[in-house]
Design an enzyme around this catalytic site. Structure first.
Site, PDB file in Angstrom:
ATOM      1  N   ARG A  64      -4.088   6.581   0.632  1.00  5.97           N
ATOM      2  CA  ARG A  64      -4.648   7.499   1.006  1.00  5.97           C
ATOM      3  C   ARG A  64      -3.723   8.273   2.077  1.00  5.97           C
ATOM      4  O   ARG A  64      -3.962   9.491   2.369  1.00  5.97           O
ATOM      5  CB  ARG A  64      -5.838   7.356   1.724  1.00  5.97           C
ATOM      6  CG  ARG A  64      -6.977   6.996   0.710  1.00  5.97           C
ATOM      7  CD  ARG A  64      -8.295   6.660   1.614  1.00  5.97           C
ATOM      8  NE  ARG A  64      -7.902   5.390   1.943  1.00  5.97           N
ATOM      9  CZ  ARG A  64      -8.580   4.422   2.568  1.00  5.97           C
ATOM     10  NH1 ARG A  64      -9.959   4.371   2.470  1.00  5.97           N
ATOM     11  NH2 ARG A  64      -8.134   3.115   3.071  1.00  5.97           N
TER      12      ARG A  64
ATOM     13  N   ARG B   9      -7.935  10.745  -6.479  1.00  7.34           N
ATOM     14  CA  ARG B   9      -9.032   9.959  -5.802  1.00  7.34           C
ATOM     15  C   ARG B   9     -10.349  10.651  -6.167  1.00  7.34           C
ATOM     16  O   ARG B   9     -11.167  10.374  -6.304  1.00  7.34           O
ATOM     17  CB  ARG B   9      -8.757   9.481  -4.627  1.00  7.34           C
ATOM     18  CG  ARG B   9      -9.823   8.685  -3.980  1.00  7.34           C
ATOM     19  CD  ARG B   9      -9.842   7.120  -4.634  1.00  7.34           C
ATOM     20  NE  ARG B   9     -10.705   6.329  -3.781  1.00  7.34           N
ATOM     21  CZ  ARG B   9     -12.245   6.570  -4.027  1.00  7.34           C
ATOM     22  NH1 ARG B   9     -12.664   7.472  -4.724  1.00  7.34           N
ATOM     23  NH2 ARG B   9     -12.903   5.967  -2.951  1.00  7.34           N
TER      24      ARG B   9
ATOM     25  N   ARG C 235       0.753  -1.245   0.017  1.00 10.05           N
ATOM     26  CA  ARG C 235      -0.066   0.026  -0.066  1.00 10.05           C
ATOM     27  C   ARG C 235       0.745   1.169  -0.080  1.00 10.05           C
ATOM     28  O   ARG C 235       0.427   2.155   0.567  1.00 10.05           O
ATOM     29  CB  ARG C 235      -0.675  -0.055   1.128  1.00 10.05           C
ATOM     30  CG  ARG C 235      -2.042  -0.908   1.124  1.00 10.05           C
ATOM     31  CD  ARG C 235      -3.129  -0.485   0.237  1.00 10.05           C
ATOM     32  NE  ARG C 235      -4.292  -1.484   0.417  1.00 10.05           N
ATOM     33  CZ  ARG C 235      -5.407  -1.154   0.985  1.00 10.05           C
ATOM     34  NH1 ARG C 235      -5.367  -0.192   1.873  1.00 10.05           N
ATOM     35  NH2 ARG C 235      -6.325  -1.930   0.859  1.00 10.05           N
TER      36      ARG C 235
ATOM     37  N   ASP D  65      -6.911  -3.747  -7.242  1.00  9.29           N
ATOM     38  CA  ASP D  65      -7.337  -4.398  -5.933  1.00  9.29           C
ATOM     39  C   ASP D  65      -7.292  -5.834  -6.150  1.00  9.29           C
ATOM     40  O   ASP D  65      -7.834  -6.256  -7.328  1.00  9.29           O
ATOM     41  CB  ASP D  65      -8.587  -3.603  -5.596  1.00  9.29           C
ATOM     42  CG  ASP D  65      -8.887  -3.889  -4.161  1.00  9.29           C
ATOM     43  OD1 ASP D  65      -8.339  -3.192  -3.179  1.00  9.29           O
ATOM     44  OD2 ASP D  65      -9.711  -4.861  -3.732  1.00  9.29           O
TER      45      ASP D  65
ATOM     46  N   TYR E 191     -14.111 -12.517   0.979  1.00  5.08           N
ATOM     47  CA  TYR E 191     -14.840 -11.416   0.537  1.00  5.08           C
ATOM     48  C   TYR E 191     -16.111 -11.643  -0.221  1.00  5.08           C
ATOM     49  O   TYR E 191     -17.371 -11.455  -0.059  1.00  5.08           O
ATOM     50  CB  TYR E 191     -14.104 -10.601  -0.303  1.00  5.08           C
ATOM     51  CG  TYR E 191     -13.156  -9.687   0.556  1.00  5.08           C
ATOM     52  CD1 TYR E 191     -13.578  -8.667   1.385  1.00  5.08           C
ATOM     53  CD2 TYR E 191     -11.938 -10.236   0.881  1.00  5.08           C
ATOM     54  CE1 TYR E 191     -12.649  -8.033   2.383  1.00  5.08           C
ATOM     55  CE2 TYR E 191     -10.874  -9.561   1.660  1.00  5.08           C
ATOM     56  CZ  TYR E 191     -11.370  -8.352   2.501  1.00  5.08           C
ATOM     57  OH  TYR E 191     -10.425  -7.538   3.151  1.00  5.08           O
TER      58      TYR E 191
END
Ligand code: CP3
Length: 349
Positions: A33, A42, A29, A79, A155
């Site tokens: 952010r 973004r 990562r 992702d 998921y």
């Protein structure tokens, strides 16, 4: 360890089993952010998946941390959940809430997933890879990735992130025939996806099994080791020589059978693994990567320096890649990353 061929890029040299005076470094990562330039970009995109499927934006986001810190590897910006999305499951990322999927719980839900159009759907991701190949510095390696079947399946079955994995385990333990079909589909789809990433230019693969640590040992064998082994075999048969990093996060002592049986070239160590154990049990078999606590990177200062030095001291006497034990946290001050990278660069045994 027998040293294999000697590729030039420092990151690839560690994966090939070389011990280096200064270890290569990248961070899970590393794009995201915590970087103001990521947040700015973004804010312009319609949604997170839209960002993943926009080659211009995804290429730019991948390059952002390289410009600041000059990492030894870039990781494709995408992702793990683009795979269920491309199989036809509905996937949404809600602001501040994480991913939401229409859960796969019954036989008919698995029947509805399809490989038709799968590669087409992912074409923008492949386009990003081929642009990155030309855009990154010559000493920097390009990493492709996917989620490992177990983690992606959690998921898909839960329909979101989870703390206890009750739904995924209910299917895995109660209807192993059904869960096996889902895992088999993921092995096929993920294999195709990664082979295509390699053909477009990625030089190494990382398989993220973020929830590997949730399973007891027999289930770990069935749902983590076996599918990973099949996936690794499939990729290496199709594209011999491509190095693969496994990340069975939270696996504890099960890192050992994971290393012995899956055929990976390296393992990424989570924060909880005792390093002396990993060095003595794993590093003669594979390269190590990891395992700085992301919270230490967030805190910075001397706590960060001491922890980084300890990892370097213990791990860098064999093939090693500096990284975190999990992804960079959103609240990490960017200057702490600079401080860490400077310290690793200055390291001389
Ligand atoms: O820089 C990089 O490492 C490359 C990009 C990358 C992302 N996700 C971008 C991302 C990678 C390698 C991943 C992997 C991933 N995605 C994993 C495995 C690693 C891990 O963290 O355990 C998992 C489990 C996911 C699924 C996922 N994606 C979740 C649970 C979330 C929401 C949580 C969060 O942090 O918001 C995402 C979203 C996501 N993936 C973001 C980024 C930069 C944040 C989305 C945003 O900008 O709104």
């Amino acid at each position: 360890m027998i040293e294999k061929s000697s590729p030039k890029k420092p990151f690839l040299r560690s994966l090939a089993g070389e011990t280096q005076e200064r270890p290569p470094c990248w961070l899970m990562r590393q794009a995201g952010r915590y970087l103001p330039e990521y947040r700015a970009l973004r804010a312009q995109s319609k949604g997170f998946l839209d960002l993943c499927y926009s080659p211009d934006l995804a290429t730019e986001v991948t390059l952002q941390p390289l410009r600041r810190y000059g990492f030894d590897a870039a990781i494709l910006f995408s992702d793990i959940l683009v795979v269920p999305d491309a199989l036809g499951q509905t996937v949404h990322f809600q602001e501040g809430e994480g991913p939401k999927l229409t859960p796969v719980r019954h036989s008919k839900d698995i029947d509805a997933l399809t490989l038709d159009g799968f590669q087409d759907h992912l074409r923008p991701v492949f386009e990003t890879v081929s642009r990155l190949k030309d855009a990154i510095p010559t000493e920097t390696a390009l990493i492709g990735f996917a989620g490992a079947p177990w983690t992606v399946a959690t998921y898909m079955v839960e329909g979101s992130g989870s703390k206890d994995f009750v739904e995924a385990k209910t299917m895995a333990y109660g209807r192993p025939d059904l869960f096996q079909r889902l895992i088999d589909l993921l092995v096929d789809a993920t294999g195709d996806y990664l082979i295509k990433q390699i053909d477009q230019g990625v030089e190494a693969i990382q398989l993220f099994d973020s929830w590997a640590g949730a399973l007891p040992e027999d289930a770990f064998e069935t749902w983590v080791i076996a599918p990973t082994k099949r996936l690794v075999e499939r990729i290496k048969t199709a594209r011999p020589g491509i190095p693969i990093i496994g990340f069975p996060r939270g696996a504890g002592a099960l890192y050992l059978p994971f290393v012995e049986r899956t055929g990976v070239d390296a393992v990424s160590l989570d924060t909880g693994i005792p390093l002396d154990w990993a060095v003595s049990h794993l590093q003669s078999k594979v390269a190590l990567q990891g395992n700085l606590d992301p919270v230490l990177l967030m805190i910075g200062g001397q706590a960060l320096d001491h922890a980084a030095d300890r990892i370097l001291r213990l791990c860098n006497n064999g093939p090693f890649i500096f990284n975190l034990g999990h992804g960079v946290m959103q609240t990490t001050p960017p200057e702490n990353v600079g401080r860490l990278v400077d310290r690793i660069r200055a390291w001389r045994g």
